[in-house]
Design an enzyme around this catalytic site. Structure first.
Site, PDB file in Angstrom:
ATOM      1  N   ARG A 168     131.545  26.483 -49.431  1.00 55.02           N
ATOM      2  CA  ARG A 168     132.435  25.371 -49.205  1.00 55.02           C
ATOM      3  C   ARG A 168     132.564  24.929 -47.775  1.00 55.02           C
ATOM      4  NH1 ARG A 168     137.720  25.134 -47.668  1.00 55.02           N
ATOM      5  NH2 ARG A 168     138.967  23.696 -48.848  1.00 55.02           N
ATOM      6  N   LYS A 207     135.545  28.175 -39.450  1.00 57.50           N
ATOM      7  CA  LYS A 207     136.926  29.215 -39.372  1.00 57.50           C
ATOM      8  C   LYS A 207     136.836  29.727 -38.118  1.00 57.50           C
ATOM      9  CE  LYS A 207     138.186  29.289 -44.012  1.00 57.50           C
ATOM     10  NZ  LYS A 207     137.938  30.069 -45.502  1.00 57.50           N
TER      11      LYS A 207
END
Ligand code: PMM
Length: 286
Positions: A244, A204
């Protein structure tokens, strides 16, 4: 949890696994690499992404879920749509991963309750196309915890059993990098809500921002895997139940280090009667 995006436009792997055959192959590989869960998604949630039709999402997701579930993989479906969740559960998914925590589709909570599967409620404030506008907090940890608490009330009122719920701080969703880092550093505050916590940090922007010295575009998402594994280890050491990720093998090793570290840390803390003193105690004493 290994990520399998069956999308043309996800921020880091869009288009790689749009073909069903390649997606199934990739899901089997994630499982063989050590993922306990393979998370199949058919709609990109990257900042600015446009929604896809439910029919398109179903066509992307259901055949892949069915094939992986038949092969014995524990499959979760990453969707905000009750119809997709229902169809994926019918095809063998055992967990619904909803980045909106039930806010995007009013039918989601009752659908999951009726299906009797587990449910990830992620912190979410608005659809991806304008979520960045909502990244305003005076105390991000308190506000995320309170907003997740409100979701839990609604989800359990709709019939989802508490034992079936996992929470997720929603890193990158209506969050600036400093919010992501604060939430990561204070995972314990979310765990106090009493539910297992899932963390999705992989590749991210907040990771790219550090790697790129303030400019995430200098390190594209696929170049962030080692850093993502480090962040996964931090999340695991901070008490995350599940991470995740895109790169399962590297993360698997990283979280095993976190587990060994945490086990030792906790035994040291037990021996000295609480946290905080551990650093000053010679390990030979315990
Ligand atoms: N992030 C993305 C998609 N789904 N689900 C959960 N539970 N938590 C997340 O942080 C999360 C998610 C966006 O990342 P991707 O495009 O790499 O899948």
């Amino acid at each position: 949890m290994g990520i399998l995006n069956v999308t043309p436009d996800s921020f880091s792997d869009g288009g790689l696994f749009l073909d069903n055959g390649r997606a199934i192959e990739r899901g089997l590989a994630l499982s063989a690499e050590g993922a306990d869960i393979v998370d199949v998604g058919g709609e990109s949630t990257r900042p600015g992404a446009l929604p896809v039709s439910v029919d398109e999402e179903l066509a992307r997701v259901v055949p892949v879920v069915r094939a992986l579930a038949r092969a014995g993989v524990f499959v979760s479906v990453d969707t905000m749509h009750a119809a997709v969740a229902r169809a994926a559960v019918d095809a063998g998914a055992r967990l619904v991963n909803d980045v909106s925590g039930g806010l995007a589709d009013p039918a989601m909570a009752a659908t999951v309750a009726a299906a009797g599967v587990s449910y990830v409620a992620m912190h979410w404030r608005a659809p991806s196309r304008d979520m960045d506008r909502h990244a305003v907090y005076s105390d991000v940890v308190a506000e995320v915890a309170a907003e997740l608490g409100a979701r839990i009330e609604e989800l359990t009122a709709a019939g989802i059993r508490s034992s079936r719920i996992l929470l997720d701080p929603g890193l990158g969703f209506a969050k600036r990098p400093m919010h992501d880092w604060t939430l990561l550093a204070r995972l314990g505050a979310l765990r106090e809500l009493g539910f297992p916590v899932l963390v999705g940090a992989s590749r991210k922007r907040f990771i790219g921002t550090v790697l790129g010295g303030g400019d995430p575009s200098r390190v594209p998402p696929a170049g962030r895997d080692a850093a993502s594994a480090a962040v996964a280890a931090l999340a695991a050491a901070g008490g995350a139940f599940c991470v995740r990720v895109h790169d399962v093998p590297t993360t698997f090793d990283a979280v095993r280090m976190a587990a060994a570290y945490s086990e030792r840390l906790h035994s040291v803390e037990r021996a000295v009667g609480g946290p905080g003193l551990a650093a000053s105690v010679p390990l030979g004493r315990v």
